[in-house]
Design a protein around this motif. Structure first.
Motif, PDB file in Angstrom:
ATOM      1  N   SER A 387       1.000  -1.095   0.459  1.00 26.91           N
ATOM      2  CA  SER A 387       0.389  -0.004  -0.479  1.00 26.91           C
ATOM      3  C   SER A 387       0.464   1.000  -0.065  1.00 26.91           C
ATOM      4  CB  SER A 387      -0.956  -0.360   1.211  1.00 26.91           C
ATOM      5  OG  SER A 387      -2.016  -1.359   1.454  1.00 26.91           O
ATOM      6  N   PRO A 388      -0.039   2.400  -0.796  1.00 22.53           N
ATOM      7  CA  PRO A 388       1.178   3.588  -1.248  1.00 22.53           C
ATOM      8  C   PRO A 388       0.952   4.448   0.650  1.00 22.53           C
ATOM      9  CG  PRO A 388      -1.014   4.162  -1.830  1.00 22.53           C
ATOM     10  CD  PRO A 388      -0.841   2.524  -1.103  1.00 22.53           C
ATOM     11  N   ILE A 389       2.309   5.597   1.182  1.00 24.05           N
ATOM     12  CA  ILE A 389       2.013   6.330   2.054  1.00 24.05           C
ATOM     13  C   ILE A 389       2.338   7.475   2.146  1.00 24.05           C
ATOM     14  CG2 ILE A 389       3.181   4.268   3.627  1.00 24.05           C
ATOM     15  CD1 ILE A 389       5.952   5.476   3.733  1.00 24.05           C
ATOM     16  N   TYR A 390       2.313   8.360   2.925  1.00 23.36           N
ATOM     17  CA  TYR A 390       2.514   9.751   2.218  1.00 23.36           C
ATOM     18  C   TYR A 390       3.643  10.292   2.963  1.00 23.36           C
ATOM     19  CZ  TYR A 390       1.569  15.239   1.830  1.00 23.36           C
ATOM     20  OH  TYR A 390       1.517  16.069   1.517  1.00 23.36           O
ATOM     21  N   ALA A 391       4.511  10.965   3.392  1.00 24.99           N
ATOM     22  CA  ALA A 391       5.355  11.242   4.040  1.00 24.99           C
ATOM     23  C   ALA A 391       6.144  12.483   3.461  1.00 24.99           C
ATOM     24  CB  ALA A 391       6.009  10.302   4.765  1.00 24.99           C
ATOM     25  N   GLY A 392       6.782  13.564   4.256  1.00 22.43           N
ATOM     26  CA  GLY A 392       6.921  14.681   3.910  1.00 22.43           C
ATOM     27  C   GLY A 392       6.636  15.578   2.342  1.00 22.43           C
TER      28      GLY A 392
END
Length: 449
Positions: A387-392
């Motif tokens: 699954s994708p993640i969102y960071a920075g």
């Protein structure tokens, strides 16, 4: 208008001073009382720098603090690879698609023999990459079939201060102390034929460890006392599957707790339906029906809507108002979309847009309010399960074959980089501080900007 929030984990870390151990907070208080301003400033800097890793944020469960793939990090690497911006790389024995979870200076994950006869909990030091604990937890003389695309150690652990909970489906669940890796309790008596191997990860709510067992033969959600492992409640699925074929009844979804109008709801997605349960008792509050089965993508709350992925054969994504009761299929669905929705990876919401990576590698962006498609592009890599993640400020997509694509979200998404590794990725990444932690099939990487 109903009020919605995510309970249990804070999306933003507490202030660095509050994150200090009580002894260090007392020391700071003494300094405040006795020091002049110049000396005070210097000493406060010293204490902040010496604060434990917990002050930089944890990743306690699958898809992070809120279970929706969002990390509190404001800066993460966008250019990296097998030999670029790698702080350390640690080989992990066995085969396991379990994602890493992080608390203070520890990173935990599950692994197993490829043939499913032995199961371990592995702990790696966050700073050095050294293996701290490698605990053999269970042995199974005759494990049942597991699909090659799956592993016997696919469920992701959940961790909190002092304890980590490792889950391998029917093969066993164990609570360990994080300081020395000793086993507090285990359960191996919960029946389920996963048919293709285990996949659902546990979640914590108050004093409960909540699990899904959706198999060929049995289908239920269950809550255990997290300190003893004793059963607190069990909810056997009462779903019309439309068949007696157990292959259509199995599922791999992870329970999620959201807060609606001041009340916690356990979102329990499975084959043919998504159920909202009272997490304290397991009593059903509402249900959403759909024709698909083997639900995998984790439901998530964004704004006032709950987004539910229906699974296989052709997945649909439902946007639902989660404040109903009874059967809400005809009353609370705001929109549903069946084009471009992946069956295995979870979707993710950023700034009013939903990003969905299909299992076959096409990334689609939808308007979160209407479901209208706004953009699509094929990414590098043939298959995606992670699954994708969102960071920075960036989205990260990991493929089976090794390319990791970094995307800047927005009205016109931008492919920022495609980063190459020697091996591919099945596990979902984790983030702590400014570091990315990527688990390939054989190793765990720490990536820093």
């Amino acid at each position: 208008m109903p009020r919605f929030s995510l309970p249990g984990f804070e999306s933003v870390s507490p202030s660095r001073r509050d994150a200090l151990p009580s002894t260090d907070r007392r020391a700071v208080s003494v300094v405040v009382a006795r020091a002049g301003s110049a000396l005070l400033a210097a000493l406060l800097v010293l204490f902040v720098v010496a604060a434990p890793v917990a002050a930089q944020g944890e990743w306690p469960q699958l898809l992070g603090p809120s279970g929706d793939g969002h990390a509190p990090a404001t800066r993460t690497a966008t250019e990296f690879g097998e030999t670029q911006n790698v702080v350390w790389k640690t080989e992990i024995h066995g085969k396991g698609w379990s994602s890493p979870v992080i608390w203070r200076n520890q990173i935990w994950m599950g692994t197993a023999d490829e043939d499913g006869k032995r199961f371990w909990g592995v702990c790696v030091d966050r700073e050095t990459g050294a293996v701290v604990h490698d605990r053999l937890l269970f042995e199974e003389a005759e494990p049942k079939f597991c699909h090659d695309m799956n592993s016997y150690a696919s469920p992701t652990p959940v961790i909190e201060e002092g304890f980590v909970y490792l889950h391998f489906g029917v093969y066993g669940t164990a609570c360990l102390r994080t300081d020395d890796g000793t086993v507090v309790w285990t359960r191996r008596d919960l029946p389920c034929d996963h048919f293709r191997g285990p996949g659902s990860s546990p979640t914590l709510w108050n004093d409960l460890l909540i699990l899904h067992y959706d198999g060929f033969d049995y289908q239920y959600a269950i809550a255990l006392d997290k300190r003893t492992g004793a059963t607190v409640w069990r909810n056997d699925r009462e779903i019309d599957y439309g068949t007696d074929n157990g292959d259509v009844m199995k599922a791999y979804n992870t329970p999620t707790v959201i807060r609606v109008d001041g009340r916690d709801l356990l979102i329990s997605a499975t084959s043919k339906a998504c159920l909202a349960l009272d997490p304290a008792t397991g009593t059903e509050v509402w249900r959403l029906r759909y024709p698909e089965f083997s639900s995998t993508g984790r439901p998530f709350l964004a704004g006032d809507l709950l987004y539910v992925n229906s699974g296989f054969g052709t997945a649909q994504l439902f946007a639902v108002r989660p404040d109903g009761s009874g059967d809400i299929t005809d009353s609370h669905v705001v929109w549903q979309v069946g084009k471009g929705i992946g069956s295995k990876p979870s979707q993710i919401a950023v700034d009013g847009r939903i990003y969905s990576i299909h299992d076959q590698g096409v990334l689609t962006m939808l308007d979160a309010a209407t479901g209208e498609e706004q953009w699509r592009k094929r990414l590098d890599g043939e298959l995606f399960s992670s699954s994708p993640i969102y960071a920075g400020g960036y989205l990260y997509f990991c493929s089976h074959e090794g390319p990791v694509t970094v995307v800047r979200p927005g009205a016109e998404p931008e492919i920022v980089s495609v980063n190459r590794f020697d091996d591919g990725f099945m596990a979902t990444p984790a983030v702590a501080g400014e570091s990315l932690f990527l688990r390939s099939r054989k190793a765990l990487y720490r990536i820093d900007p």
